[in-house]
Design a protein around this motif. Structure first.
Motif, PDB file in Angstrom:
ATOM      1  N   ARG A  32      30.652  93.007  31.336  1.00  0.00           N
ATOM      2  CA  ARG A  32      29.422  93.251  30.556  1.00  0.00           C
ATOM      3  C   ARG A  32      29.597  92.790  29.117  1.00  0.00           C
ATOM      4  O   ARG A  32      28.692  92.179  28.531  1.00  0.00           O
ATOM      5  CB  ARG A  32      29.048  94.733  30.597  1.00  0.00           C
ATOM      6  N   GLU A  33      30.759  93.086  28.559  1.00  0.00           N
ATOM      7  CA  GLU A  33      30.994  92.710  27.158  1.00  0.00           C
ATOM      8  C   GLU A  33      30.968  91.196  26.985  1.00  0.00           C
ATOM      9  O   GLU A  33      30.416  90.681  26.012  1.00  0.00           O
ATOM     10  CB  GLU A  33      32.339  93.272  26.691  1.00  0.00           C
ATOM     11  N   VAL A  34      31.567  90.487  27.926  1.00  0.00           N
ATOM     12  CA  VAL A  34      31.576  89.018  27.862  1.00  0.00           C
ATOM     13  C   VAL A  34      30.151  88.464  27.858  1.00  0.00           C
ATOM     14  O   VAL A  34      29.795  87.615  27.027  1.00  0.00           O
ATOM     15  CB  VAL A  34      32.369  88.427  29.049  1.00  0.00           C
ATOM     16  N   ALA A  67      39.661  96.100  43.596  1.00  0.00           N
ATOM     17  CA  ALA A  67      38.848  96.860  42.648  1.00  0.00           C
ATOM     18  C   ALA A  67      38.516  96.038  41.416  1.00  0.00           C
ATOM     19  O   ALA A  67      37.383  96.064  40.916  1.00  0.00           O
ATOM     20  CB  ALA A  67      39.580  98.142  42.242  1.00  0.00           C
ATOM     21  N   VAL A  68      39.485  95.289  40.903  1.00  0.00           N
ATOM     22  CA  VAL A  68      39.252  94.447  39.730  1.00  0.00           C
ATOM     23  C   VAL A  68      38.191  93.391  40.030  1.00  0.00           C
ATOM     24  O   VAL A  68      37.266  93.175  39.235  1.00  0.00           O
ATOM     25  CB  VAL A  68      40.567  93.787  39.272  1.00  0.00           C
ATOM     26  N   VAL A  69      38.315  92.736  41.171  1.00  0.00           N
ATOM     27  CA  VAL A  69      37.344  91.693  41.519  1.00  0.00           C
ATOM     28  C   VAL A  69      35.949  92.292  41.688  1.00  0.00           C
ATOM     29  O   VAL A  69      34.957  91.741  41.183  1.00  0.00           O
ATOM     30  CB  VAL A  69      37.789  90.958  42.799  1.00  0.00           C
ATOM     31  N   MET A  70      35.861  93.422  42.387  1.00  0.00           N
ATOM     32  CA  MET A  70      34.545  94.059  42.552  1.00  0.00           C
ATOM     33  C   MET A  70      33.969  94.470  41.209  1.00  0.00           C
ATOM     34  O   MET A  70      32.771  94.323  40.951  1.00  0.00           O
ATOM     35  CB  MET A  70      34.664  95.263  43.488  1.00  0.00           C
ATOM     36  N   LEU A  72      34.583  93.110  38.233  1.00  0.00           N
ATOM     37  CA  LEU A  72      34.145  91.921  37.498  1.00  0.00           C
ATOM     38  C   LEU A  72      32.784  91.444  37.982  1.00  0.00           C
ATOM     39  O   LEU A  72      31.997  90.882  37.215  1.00  0.00           O
ATOM     40  CB  LEU A  72      35.173  90.804  37.640  1.00  0.00           C
ATOM     41  N   GLU A  73      32.494  91.677  39.257  1.00  0.00           N
ATOM     42  CA  GLU A  73      31.177  91.298  39.786  1.00  0.00           C
ATOM     43  C   GLU A  73      30.107  92.352  39.483  1.00  0.00           C
ATOM     44  O   GLU A  73      28.950  92.181  39.877  1.00  0.00           O
ATOM     45  CB  GLU A  73      31.263  91.058  41.287  1.00  0.00           C
ATOM     46  N   GLY A  74      30.498  93.443  38.812  1.00  0.00           N
ATOM     47  CA  GLY A  74      29.522  94.438  38.386  1.00  0.00           C
ATOM     48  C   GLY A  74      29.441  95.677  39.240  1.00  0.00           C
ATOM     49  O   GLY A  74      28.562  96.523  39.034  1.00  0.00           O
ATOM     50  N   ALA A  75      30.340  95.835  40.215  1.00  0.00           N
ATOM     51  CA  ALA A  75      30.299  97.009  41.088  1.00  0.00           C
ATOM     52  C   ALA A  75      30.673  98.267  40.322  1.00  0.00           C
ATOM     53  O   ALA A  75      31.484  98.236  39.388  1.00  0.00           O
ATOM     54  CB  ALA A  75      31.242  96.823  42.276  1.00  0.00           C
ATOM     55  N   ASP A  76      30.077  99.372  40.723  1.00  0.00           N
ATOM     56  CA  ASP A  76      30.379 100.688  40.141  1.00  0.00           C
ATOM     57  C   ASP A  76      30.967 101.572  41.233  1.00  0.00           C
ATOM     58  O   ASP A  76      30.432 101.611  42.349  1.00  0.00           O
ATOM     59  CB  ASP A  76      29.109 101.327  39.581  1.00  0.00           C
ATOM     60  N   PRO A  77      32.063 102.287  40.947  1.00  0.00           N
ATOM     61  CA  PRO A  77      32.705 103.090  41.987  1.00  0.00           C
ATOM     62  C   PRO A  77      31.801 104.133  42.622  1.00  0.00           C
ATOM     63  O   PRO A  77      31.998 104.496  43.786  1.00  0.00           O
ATOM     64  CB  PRO A  77      33.868 103.774  41.240  1.00  0.00           C
ATOM     65  N   GLU A  78      30.793 104.605  41.881  1.00  0.00           N
ATOM     66  CA  GLU A  78      29.959 105.684  42.401  1.00  0.00           C
ATOM     67  C   GLU A  78      29.054 105.231  43.534  1.00  0.00           C
ATOM     68  O   GLU A  78      28.755 106.012  44.439  1.00  0.00           O
ATOM     69  CB  GLU A  78      29.125 106.301  41.278  1.00  0.00           C
ATOM     70  N   GLY A 102      27.652  89.664  38.450  1.00  0.00           N
ATOM     71  CA  GLY A 102      26.673  89.221  39.436  1.00  0.00           C
ATOM     72  C   GLY A 102      25.843  88.041  39.014  1.00  0.00           C
ATOM     73  O   GLY A 102      24.869  87.682  39.700  1.00  0.00           O
ATOM     74  N   THR A 103      26.201  87.375  37.896  1.00  0.00           N
ATOM     75  CA  THR A 103      25.340  86.290  37.389  1.00  0.00           C
ATOM     76  C   THR A 103      26.082  84.988  37.121  1.00  0.00           C
ATOM     77  O   THR A 103      25.648  83.927  37.566  1.00  0.00           O
ATOM     78  CB  THR A 103      24.637  86.725  36.086  1.00  0.00           C
TER      79      THR A 103
END
Length: 464
Positions: A32-34, A67-70, A72-78, A102-103
């Motif tokens: 998100r920050e990037v 977990a890192v890859v997910m 980076l694609e914007g996934a949230d653990p919840e 995701g973009t």
């Protein structure tokens, strides 16, 4: 930092809050920050990730790379679908095409994540560095973050903040920052531990919102127990550990269809096994306060709602989680809930202490007895090592949760037999746990380099 009950109990996925949930959150935050920075977002063509210390040593078994890859694609653990998420990671490994938040497509695959198990960053053993690079390989943004247990993520710039500073923030509204202060608040106001925690929670939510959020946590825990007792099979990872909760449930149900009190400890143990088998399989669990210790609080709360008569189960659940959250916040603020930092005493020990205190209040204990129950439970978990065989959260982690759930009930009963007066205070045992963790060899801190992780490794399991 006023810690909420809902910081201690977070919905996520297995097998580890510090190695799966935390890295996913950190990766998503970096992505998100990037993209939100107009200076860096358009330039980014590649992302590099380095994992250090315990994150690297047991990253494979704890699902950290996925977990890192997910993340980076914007996934949230919840709310991430763990099955679909891992299938997506496999496709990225095979074909590339990771989409930052995701973009934006960037050039990273799980196998390119660098592991540095023998390099421990000075701030914490669960360190990770994210670097965004442009098309020429020039660095445009770098962030180092730490997964400090229970899914909590801290940026490098914030790691030097002292415990005193953390405890002082928001102290007026937080009501208490130590066990002694908690007891004074309860005595001065004539309230219970759960009511003291309720005062803190009102900083962020209304009473109805608190109740709804607490029941959502309990329902997720309960659903996890149900899934665990319905699911047979073998756990992933290569150890070929069989899931026992399903067959155990069938046998115990036939022996005790009405759940007699004399069999209560077996039902409690079963609930803990069910949760931690789900966690080991990467299913949806609640950090309580971590994934490695996720079965203890649900199992003891299951005991409370099943065997305490004459009280609304939902009312028990809300009070139970508030009390457990109050005790857990003390461990988080003044010691650690991270196995990579202080060993399993920080995970299973803290969870056992939280559950003992919560059960004590649910069974009518006064604040002094609740504090005593929390102290008893931790006192007899001091020095507990984190030594996962094969780097997986299976052996001895699953059974350890069942044993600690029973220990929590015993601690609560001990405290209820007393007046609340005792020799060692909760604050003292928390500080003792912190010091014990500092003295503990790194081999026993979630590195899979000591204890059962070394002596119990089958010949067929690759050297971790």
């Amino acid at each position: 930092m006023s810690i909420s009950t809902f910081d201690m109990f977070k919905i996520g996925i297995g097998p580890s809050s510090s190695h799966t949930v935390g890295p996913m959150r950190a990766a998503a935050q970096f992505a998100r920050e990037v993209l939100e920075d107009e200076r860096t977002g358009p330039q980014v063509a590649e992302v590099a990730v380095d994992l250090y210390g315990s994150l690297a040593a047991t990253g494979e078994g704890h699902g950290t790379l996925d977990a890192v890859v997910m993340g980076l694609e914007g996934a949230d653990p919840e709310d991430v679908d763990p099955i679909a998420g891992r299938e997506r990671v496999a496709r990225i490994e095979a074909d590339g095409g990771l989409l930052l938040s995701g973009t934006l497509e960037v050039g990273l695959r799980p196998s390119t994540i660098a592991l540095h198990p023998l390099t421990v960053l000075p701030q914490h053993s669960n360190g990770m560095t994210f670097v965004a690079l442009d098309a020429d390989g020039e660095e445009v943004l770098r962030r180092t973050m730490f997964s400090v247990g229970g899914g909590f993520v801290v940026d490098e710039a914030d790691m030097d903040q002292s415990i005193a500073e953390v405890a002082a923030e928001g102290q007026g509204q937080a009501v208490f920052t130590t066990g002694d202060e908690l007891l004074r608040v309860c005595e001065d106001r004539g309230i219970s531990v759960s009511e003291a925690m309720l005062l803190r929670e009102r900083q962020w939510r209304s009473d109805e919102e608190i109740r709804v959020a607490a029941l959502a946590i309990w329902h997720t825990m309960s659903d996890c127990i149900d899934r665990g007792i319905r699911t047979p099979g073998v756990l992933p990872g290569g150890l070929e550990v069989k899931r026992r909760a399903s067959s155990w449930h069938d046998a115990l149900s036939a022996e005790d269809p009405v759940r007699l009190p004399m069999n209560a400890f077996e039902w409690v143990s079963l609930a803990a096994l069910a949760v931690n088998e789900e966690n080991a399989a990467g299913g949806r669990v609640v950090t309580a306060p971590t994934n490695g210790a996720a079965g203890i609080v649900p199992a003891v709360l299951h005991f409370a709602t099943t065997y305490i008569e004459g009280v609304d189960p939902d009312e028990i659940a809300v009070r139970f989680l508030l009390t457990a959250g109050a005790i857990g916040s003390l461990y988080k603020e003044h010691a650690s809930i991270s196995g990579a930092e202080v060993g399993c005493q920080g995970e299973v020990g803290s969870a056992c202490s939280m559950a003992a205190a919560a059960l004590c209040e649910a069974m009518g204990g006064k604040p002094a007895q609740v504090e005593n129950a929390a102290e008893i439970a931790m006192e007899h978990n001091l020095g507990l090592t984190c030594d996962p065989v094969g780097g997986l959260v299976q052996v001895p982690c699953i059974e350890r949760n069942a044993m600690a759930a029973v220990k929590a009930i015993t601690a609560a009963r001990f405290a209820l037999r007393g007046t609340g007066e005792h020799f060692v205070s909760l604050d003292t045992v928390i500080e003792t746990m912190r010091q014990t963790g500092a003295d503990m060899s790194e081999r026993y801190k979630e590195t899979a380099m000591g204890g059962l992780a070394v002596t119990a490794v089958p010949v067929s399991v690759p050297d971790c």
